[in-house]
Design an enzyme around this catalytic site. Structure first.
Site, short mmCIF file in Angstrom:
data_model
loop_
_atom_site.label_atom_id
_atom_site.label_comp_id
_atom_site.label_asym_id
_atom_site.label_seq_id
_atom_site.Cartn_x
_atom_site.Cartn_y
_atom_site.Cartn_z
N ARG A 74 38.53 43.31 36.10
CA ARG A 74 38.79 41.91 35.71
C ARG A 74 37.87 41.00 36.52
O ARG A 74 37.90 41.02 37.75
CB ARG A 74 40.26 41.57 35.99
CG ARG A 74 40.60 40.12 35.81
CD ARG A 74 42.11 39.84 35.95
NE ARG A 74 42.34 38.41 35.85
CZ ARG A 74 42.71 37.63 36.85
NH1 ARG A 74 42.98 38.13 38.04
NH2 ARG A 74 42.86 36.33 36.66
N HIS A 118 38.65 30.64 36.17
CA HIS A 118 39.21 30.93 37.50
C HIS A 118 38.75 29.82 38.44
O HIS A 118 38.09 30.06 39.44
CB HIS A 118 38.77 32.32 37.97
CG HIS A 118 39.67 32.94 39.01
ND1 HIS A 118 40.27 34.18 38.86
CD2 HIS A 118 40.06 32.49 40.22
CE1 HIS A 118 40.97 34.46 39.94
NE2 HIS A 118 40.86 33.46 40.79
N GLU A 163 46.08 31.45 36.90
CA GLU A 163 46.97 30.69 37.78
C GLU A 163 46.91 29.18 37.59
O GLU A 163 46.51 28.43 38.49
CB GLU A 163 46.67 31.04 39.24
CG GLU A 163 46.84 32.51 39.57
CD GLU A 163 46.75 32.80 41.07
OE1 GLU A 163 46.41 31.89 41.84
OE2 GLU A 163 47.04 33.94 41.45
N ASN A 298 50.07 37.67 38.82
CA ASN A 298 49.48 37.82 40.15
C ASN A 298 50.62 37.68 41.16
O ASN A 298 51.24 36.62 41.25
CB ASN A 298 48.43 36.74 40.41
CG ASN A 298 47.25 36.85 39.45
OD1 ASN A 298 47.10 37.84 38.73
ND2 ASN A 298 46.40 35.85 39.45
N TYR A 300 51.90 38.22 45.18
CA TYR A 300 51.57 38.45 46.59
C TYR A 300 52.82 38.47 47.47
O TYR A 300 52.91 39.25 48.41
CB TYR A 300 50.58 37.40 47.09
CG TYR A 300 49.23 37.56 46.45
CD1 TYR A 300 48.30 38.46 46.96
CD2 TYR A 300 48.90 36.87 45.28
CE1 TYR A 300 47.08 38.67 46.34
CE2 TYR A 300 47.67 37.06 44.66
CZ TYR A 300 46.76 37.96 45.20
OH TYR A 300 45.56 38.17 44.57
N GLU A 364 46.75 40.82 39.59
CA GLU A 364 46.32 40.75 40.99
C GLU A 364 47.50 41.16 41.86
O GLU A 364 48.63 40.74 41.63
CB GLU A 364 45.94 39.32 41.43
CG GLU A 364 44.68 38.77 40.84
CD GLU A 364 44.34 37.36 41.35
OE1 GLU A 364 44.82 36.97 42.43
OE2 GLU A 364 43.59 36.68 40.64
#
Ligand code: PNW
Length: 456
Positions: A74, A118, A163, A298, A300, A364
């Site tokens: 990606r 992005h 995002e 994504n 985290y 991600e």
């Protein structure tokens, strides 16, 4: 733990974080060039001027991906390479780079997953209002069509935005990201126009025959402090309300309009108190609700909140009045982000229930640690542990019924970590910025084995 037969293993990057070559082949300026070159915005005054020099080294980088056995890569296209001023005819030399990259990937047997946005908005569009201006959404759809026109014959998998929460609320809300504006009202407008741009672009891509269309969001399970280590903990009523509100502001703000064609009440209320809802026009929700094939997640860390009477809203969170963002009782990465692997399975299971007709992909996941190179090696046991822990939760979410198609690690390479500059390293491949030498970290070698055996 064995993964499904067609599970897609890969890695992710983004244009401004790795490419460098910011003045080459007619590339225009983006908001991240402007922002990183303005003192005080990025740690150590770092910029993406050179980054990983991927623009010149993409062949070597694709060779590394092949060595790791990646099935998917990606990457993002830099809008100002394609349209230097964000509008008008394509710059053929800019598009040619992605043409070469895609061919190199296909030759290596790696599926390109192309993200259109992005965060590197052409500066010329920011000068006319950027994402607070509705016209930017239309410019984005035109740009999407231009890129598809050139690469659609070889790229099957398309993502519109990466995002939008970060782009809107860090870019226009608290000013930590480009363009560095600090206005909750602007952030809410930007979020809406990003969504309109997504919907318009998705329709254009569909019309042009795109194989698969995805919206990528940063998402987190929202938890009370007690729920971090005890999923069964039952929060007090006020804390449960805080959890629901933050979930609406972070995740449902984007996925409810895109997938269900409606905004959460909490978002409308936040807009009502911050600049109003005048930017929400009749018909917008139908546009935003363009069919998509996949939601990219994504992940985290979890988001930890509790009720905190009398608190003002955080600058990045209009609508979060009376809510306290709390630390999690968990170890942290070099970013200070708490490590809570089962947050990923809790999130994936919830999203698969809330959006049951759309497939999911982890687009991600990864961590920054203070890596050291010793004798030409990087023994990043902490990153291996992070990835192993999160992949186990990916497996658990699949077992629990989530329609999860693949997992992409963030990131292939150490790179320009936005406001943190180069001091934070997320790569499974180490980059020595002085020499541009790449070294596979232990985590890359470990990941190669996971991919080869399709098991953990
Ligand atoms: C994501 N936050 O960014 C991006 O998609 C990547 O480009 C980035 O390198 C990666 O995660 C690691 O940061 C985020 O503050 C940046 O909530 C900030 C936040 C979330 C995601």
């Amino acid at each position: 733990m064995i993964f499904p037969e067609k599970f897609v293993w890969g890695a992710a990057t983004a244009a401004y974080q790795i490419e460098g070559a910011v003045k080459e082949d007619g590339r225009g300026q983006s908001i991240w060039d402007t922002f990183s070159h303005s003192p005080g915005n990025v740690a150590d005054g770092d910029t993406g001027d050179v980054a990983c020099d991927h623009y010149h080294r993409y062949r070597d980088d694709v060779a590394l991906m092949r060595e790791l056995g990646l099935a998917a890569y990606r990457f993002s296209v830099a809008w100002p390479r394609v349209q230097p001023d964000g509008r008008g005819p394509a710059n053929p030399r800019g598009l040619a780079f992605y043409d070469r990259l895609v061919d190199e990937l296909l030759e290596a047997g790696i599926a390109p997953y192309l993200t259109l946005y992005h965060w590197d908005l052409p500066q010329a569009l920011e000068d006319r209002g950027g994402w607070t201006d509705r016209d930017t959404a239309f410019r984005f759809a035109d740009y999407a069509a231009v890129v598809h026109d050139r690469l659609g014959d070889r790229v099957h998998d398309w993502a519109t935005l990466n995002e939008p929460w970060v782009a809107a609320f860090l870019g226009y809300g608290n000013g930590v990201h480009a363009p560095g504006r600090r206005s909750p009202a602007d952030a809410l407008r930007a979020a809406h126009h990003l969504l309109v741009g997504h919907g318009l672009a998705a329709a254009r891509l569909r019309e042009a025959g795109a194989g698969s269309i995805m919206l990528v969001v940063n998402s987190s399970p929202v938890l009370t402090p007690a729920q971090v280590n005890d999923p069964a903990a039952v929060p007090a009523e006020a804390d449960a309300a805080a959890v629901d509100r933050v979930h609406a502001l972070l995740t449902r703000q984007f996925l409810d309009p895109a997938v269900h064609g409606r905004y959460p009440e909490e978002v409308l209320a936040a807009a009502g108190r911050n600049g109003g809802t005048g930017h929400l026009l009749d018909g917008d929700l139908e546009v935003i609700n363009a069919p998509i094939d996949l939601i990219g997640i994504n992940y985290y860390n979890p988001c930890v909140v509790e009720a905190g009477p009398g608190l003002p809203a955080d600058a990045a969170w209009p609508g979060s009045e009376d809510i306290r963002f709390a630390p999690a009782d968990a170890p942290v990465t070099a970013m200070g982000w708490p490590i809570v692997p089962d947050g990923l399975s809790r999130l994936l299971v919830r999203l698969s229930q809330d959006y049951p007709d759309v497939g999911l992909m982890v687009t991600e996941n990864g961590a920054a640690f203070d890596d050291v190179v010793e004798d030409g090696r990087v023994h990043d046991a902490d990153r291996v542990a992070y990835l192993r822990g999160h992949l186990r939760e990916v497996g658990r979410a699949i077992e629990a019924g989530a329609d999860l198609r693949g997992y992409l690690v963030w990131s292939l390479l150490d790179n320009f970590e936005w406001a943190e500059g180069y001091r934070r390293r997320f790569g499974i491949v180490h980059v020595d910025y002085a020499t541009q030498v790449r070294v596979l970290k232990d985590s890359a070698l470990w990941y190669r084995d996971v991919i080869a055996t399709n098991r953990l």
